[in-house]
Design an enzyme around this catalytic site. Structure first.
Site, mmCIF file in Angstrom:
data_model
loop_
_atom_site.group_PDB
_atom_site.id
_atom_site.type_symbol
_atom_site.label_atom_id
_atom_site.label_comp_id
_atom_site.label_asym_id
_atom_site.label_seq_id
_atom_site.Cartn_x
_atom_site.Cartn_y
_atom_site.Cartn_z
ATOM 1 C CD GLU A 88 2.013 4.885 -4.193
ATOM 2 O OE1 GLU A 88 2.159 6.099 -4.465
ATOM 3 O OE2 GLU A 88 1.280 4.113 -4.838
ATOM 4 C CG MET A 135 -1.821 1.201 1.341
ATOM 5 S SD MET A 135 -2.649 1.294 2.927
ATOM 6 C CE MET A 135 -3.788 -0.041 2.822
ATOM 7 C CB THR A 168 1.002 6.889 12.558
ATOM 8 O OG1 THR A 168 -0.117 7.724 12.197
ATOM 9 C CG2 THR A 168 1.933 6.737 11.348
ATOM 10 N NE ARG A 196 23.335 -5.876 39.188
ATOM 11 C CZ ARG A 196 24.549 -5.992 38.697
ATOM 12 N NH1 ARG A 196 24.976 -7.180 38.282
ATOM 13 N NH2 ARG A 196 25.340 -4.947 38.597
ATOM 14 N N GLY A 237 22.875 -1.763 32.857
ATOM 15 C CA GLY A 237 23.777 -1.953 31.723
ATOM 16 C C GLY A 237 23.497 -3.226 30.965
ATOM 17 C CD GLU A 273 -4.215 -4.977 7.062
ATOM 18 O OE1 GLU A 273 -3.762 -3.823 7.229
ATOM 19 O OE2 GLU A 273 -4.666 -5.367 5.975
HETATM 20 C C1 LIG Z 1 9.510 -1.766 8.988
HETATM 21 C C2 LIG Z 1 8.290 -1.305 8.231
HETATM 22 C C3 LIG Z 1 7.454 -2.234 7.633
HETATM 23 C C4 LIG Z 1 6.355 -1.812 6.879
HETATM 24 N N1 LIG Z 1 5.593 -2.733 6.190
HETATM 25 C C5 LIG Z 1 4.653 -2.315 5.311
HETATM 26 C C6 LIG Z 1 3.979 -3.233 4.444
HETATM 27 O O1 LIG Z 1 4.197 -4.447 4.496
HETATM 28 N N2 LIG Z 1 3.089 -2.731 3.526
HETATM 29 C C7 LIG Z 1 2.821 -1.389 3.428
HETATM 30 O O2 LIG Z 1 2.012 -1.014 2.586
HETATM 31 N N3 LIG Z 1 3.416 -0.503 4.264
HETATM 32 C C8 LIG Z 1 4.336 -0.914 5.186
HETATM 33 N N4 LIG Z 1 4.986 -0.011 5.997
HETATM 34 C C9 LIG Z 1 4.657 1.393 5.893
HETATM 35 C C10 LIG Z 1 3.868 1.932 7.083
HETATM 36 O O3 LIG Z 1 2.579 1.371 7.118
HETATM 37 C C11 LIG Z 1 3.898 3.451 6.985
HETATM 38 O O4 LIG Z 1 5.208 3.856 7.334
HETATM 39 C C12 LIG Z 1 2.875 4.112 7.857
HETATM 40 O O5 LIG Z 1 1.580 3.870 7.379
HETATM 41 C C13 LIG Z 1 3.093 5.633 7.937
HETATM 42 O O6 LIG Z 1 3.227 6.177 6.655
HETATM 43 P P1 LIG Z 1 4.476 7.129 6.312
HETATM 44 O O7 LIG Z 1 5.705 6.472 6.797
HETATM 45 O O8 LIG Z 1 4.385 7.496 4.887
HETATM 46 O O9 LIG Z 1 4.253 8.404 7.205
HETATM 47 P P2 LIG Z 1 3.281 9.645 6.870
HETATM 48 O O10 LIG Z 1 1.926 9.164 6.524
HETATM 49 O O11 LIG Z 1 3.956 10.560 5.925
HETATM 50 O O12 LIG Z 1 3.231 10.315 8.316
HETATM 51 C C14 LIG Z 1 4.302 11.081 8.867
HETATM 52 C C15 LIG Z 1 3.797 11.668 10.194
HETATM 53 O O13 LIG Z 1 2.682 12.523 9.933
HETATM 54 C C16 LIG Z 1 1.574 12.107 10.711
HETATM 55 N N5 LIG Z 1 0.325 12.350 9.990
HETATM 56 C C17 LIG Z 1 0.017 12.037 8.708
HETATM 57 N N6 LIG Z 1 -1.243 12.388 8.444
HETATM 58 C C18 LIG Z 1 -1.755 12.931 9.577
HETATM 59 C C19 LIG Z 1 -3.030 13.461 9.964
HETATM 60 N N7 LIG Z 1 -4.057 13.525 9.107
HETATM 61 N N8 LIG Z 1 -3.177 13.905 11.250
HETATM 62 C C20 LIG Z 1 -2.153 13.846 12.119
HETATM 63 N N9 LIG Z 1 -0.939 13.348 11.821
HETATM 64 C C21 LIG Z 1 -0.756 12.899 10.572
HETATM 65 C C22 LIG Z 1 1.789 10.616 10.949
HETATM 66 O O14 LIG Z 1 1.050 10.141 12.066
HETATM 67 C C23 LIG Z 1 3.303 10.576 11.148
HETATM 68 O O15 LIG Z 1 3.617 10.896 12.483
HETATM 69 C C24 LIG Z 1 6.054 -0.425 6.784
HETATM 70 C C25 LIG Z 1 6.881 0.507 7.443
HETATM 71 C C26 LIG Z 1 7.986 0.094 8.129
HETATM 72 C C27 LIG Z 1 8.873 1.147 8.765
#
Ligand SMILES: Cc1cc2nc3c(=O)[nH]c(=O)nc-3n(C[C@H](O)[C@H](O)[C@H](O)COP(=O)(O)OP(=O)(O)OC[C@H]3O[C@@H](n4cnc5c(N)ncnc54)[C@H](O)[C@@H]3O)c2cc1C
Length: 415
Positions: free
Chosen positions: A146, A144, A394, A296, A369, A270
């Protein structure tokens, strides 16, 4: 070190008897024991090394197919185990108590891909692909996010355009995809659930459709394996590239523009299973800090005699018990493939992910530690716990969703 030291009991809910919502039936109890045995024998011994080397244990994941765990919620006729939401929590809790990185790879396969296909795919897609992903012959992923879009799903820019012969051509990049690559040589996931923009609907709203992209389809490749992650280093995270990727007509899931329905059918599970991963982290951290506080000594006393240590242990216990109750209560009420637990699926993930991070942090503090080095496990759990506040939504998105839902249905507060 045994991550599964807790005792499980199964008692009917008669007056004077207790009922364990985490093991509501004999089948659930047996499942937990099966996973515990597997974890002790195979997962725990490799966890430290895989984290250190940022290595995904593909063979170990495939071997879960023999236990029937890869298709936990899929239909038995297609090789699945046909189990419920409580079963999914049990498996994620137990795997994560030992190795959250490995548990995340399991979740991406069995929840983000297999459960999605089970509840959203048509009969021929399910008959063709489910047996392969349930056995472990194929490993699945869900794409999902990008490079420029995560939370704001409707803003995604990957496109799919229909060709004259009915097939589709996909162009775009997906980022952060768990199981996106299977090794360090650029082998992509055998099959990936891809969301792509197919136009706008009659109201001018972005229309998103779902595609099954299989390894070998032209134009589907790994852009990069993402290295240097804080935690979850035992799972592979990749950027996937779709460059004039040709997908046959029969690999469109449902109808054009159906992705929002697909997401709704899968999202609650999920979030629940990501919360279950936090539960495993919390339980293990609590267990480690509790044992250490006995072993400890300082100033001639066990450190558990000090009031400040008691605050870490006492508060961690209460938080752990609260998350366990909330998660299993939600699981017991969740019907797979349907909506109905949206508020609590946001709620459990919001509460449990931060609670697990706080409990891992408390464990590290209690262990001084030693807590800070890998051999004592909690530093890995502490790093792994952070991802769960970000991935799959998030914590800010959960706060937003809960507040929106409580505005629409304020009566649930007093129900
Ligand atoms: C190790 C790892 C595994 C992952 N696996 C997958 C996977 O298998 N498939 C997949 O599709 N994705 C995956 N992801 C992606 C993950 O789901 C996204 O990182 C997550 O949804 C957040 O998107 P972003 O990183 O683009 O952050 P953004 O959406 O750009 O957000 C950045 C910040 O802005 C805040 N924010 C954004 N919009 C708002 C709003 N409207 N109001 C308040 N705050 C807001 C967010 O809460 C965050 O703090 C993975 C990520 C990681 C790091």
């Amino acid at each position: 070190m045994n991550p599964n030291t807790k005792k499980h009991h199964l008692l009917p809910m008669y007056w004077g008897w207790s009922m364990d919502i985490a093991n509501p039936s004999e089948e659930h109890q047996m499942l937990r024991e099966l996973v515990c045995d597997f974890v002790n024998e195979y997962v725990e011994p490799q966890s430290l090394e895989c984290d250190r080397d940022e290595r995904f244990n593909l063979d170990l994941l495939r071997s879960l197919g023999e236990l029937g765990l890869l298709g936990l919620t899929a239909s038995e006729e297609f090789g699945g185990a046909g189990l419920d939401a409580v079963a999914t929590v049990i498996v994620h809790e137990e795997l994560s108590a030992s190795d959250p990185g490995f548990a995340l790879a399991y979740l991406a396969h069995s929840m983000l891909f297999v459960n999605n296909l089970e509840y959203n795919g048509d009969e021929s897609q399910r008959a063709r692909i489910l047996p392969k992903v349930c056995s472990g012959e194929w490993i699945g992923a869900m794409a999902m996010s990008e490079p420029d879009v995560g939370t704001d799903v409707l803003g995604l820019s990957t496109t799919a355009n229909k060709r004259d012969d009915g097939s589709w051509v996909i162009n775009g990049r997906k980022m952060w995809i768990t199981n996106g690559c299977l090794d360090d040589d650029g082998t992509p996931a055998d099959v990936v659930w891809v969301y792509a923009k197919t136009g706008v609907d009659d109201n001018g709203k972005t229309q998103i459709s779902t595609f099954l992209v299989e390894n070998g389809m032209p134009g589907y490749s790994v852009g990069q394996k993402i290295v240097g992650k804080t935690g979850m280093r035992a799972s592979n995270t990749a950027e996937l590239v779709f460059e004039d990727c040709i997908v046959p007509a029969e690999n469109l899931v449902g109808g054009v523009g159906d992705s929002m329905i697909h997401m709704m059918r899968n999202l609650e599970l999920e979030r629940l299973t990501l919360a279950a991963m936090s539960l495993g982290i919390a339980r293990r951290s609590l267990d480690e800090m509790n044992k250490y506080a006995t072993d400890r000594e300082a100033f001639g006393r066990q450190i558990r005699d000090f009031g400040q240590m008691q605050r870490y242990i006492g508060e961690s216990w209460a938080k752990y018990r609260a998350m366990r109750a909330y998660i299993y209560d939600t699981a017991n009420n969740m019907a797979l493939g349907k909506t109905g637990q949206r508020l609590d699926s946001d709620g459990v993930k919001l509460f449990a992910t931060t609670a697990a991070k706080e409990i891992a942090d408390a464990a590290m503090q209690v262990m001084g530690g030693y807590g800070y080095v890998s051999e004592y496990v909690v530093e890995r759990l502490w790093r792994d716990s952070k991802l769960l506040e970000i991935g799959g939504g998030t914590i800010e998105s959960h706060q937003k969703n809960i507040t929106r839902d409580l505005s629409k249905s304020p009566e649930v507060i007093n129900d």
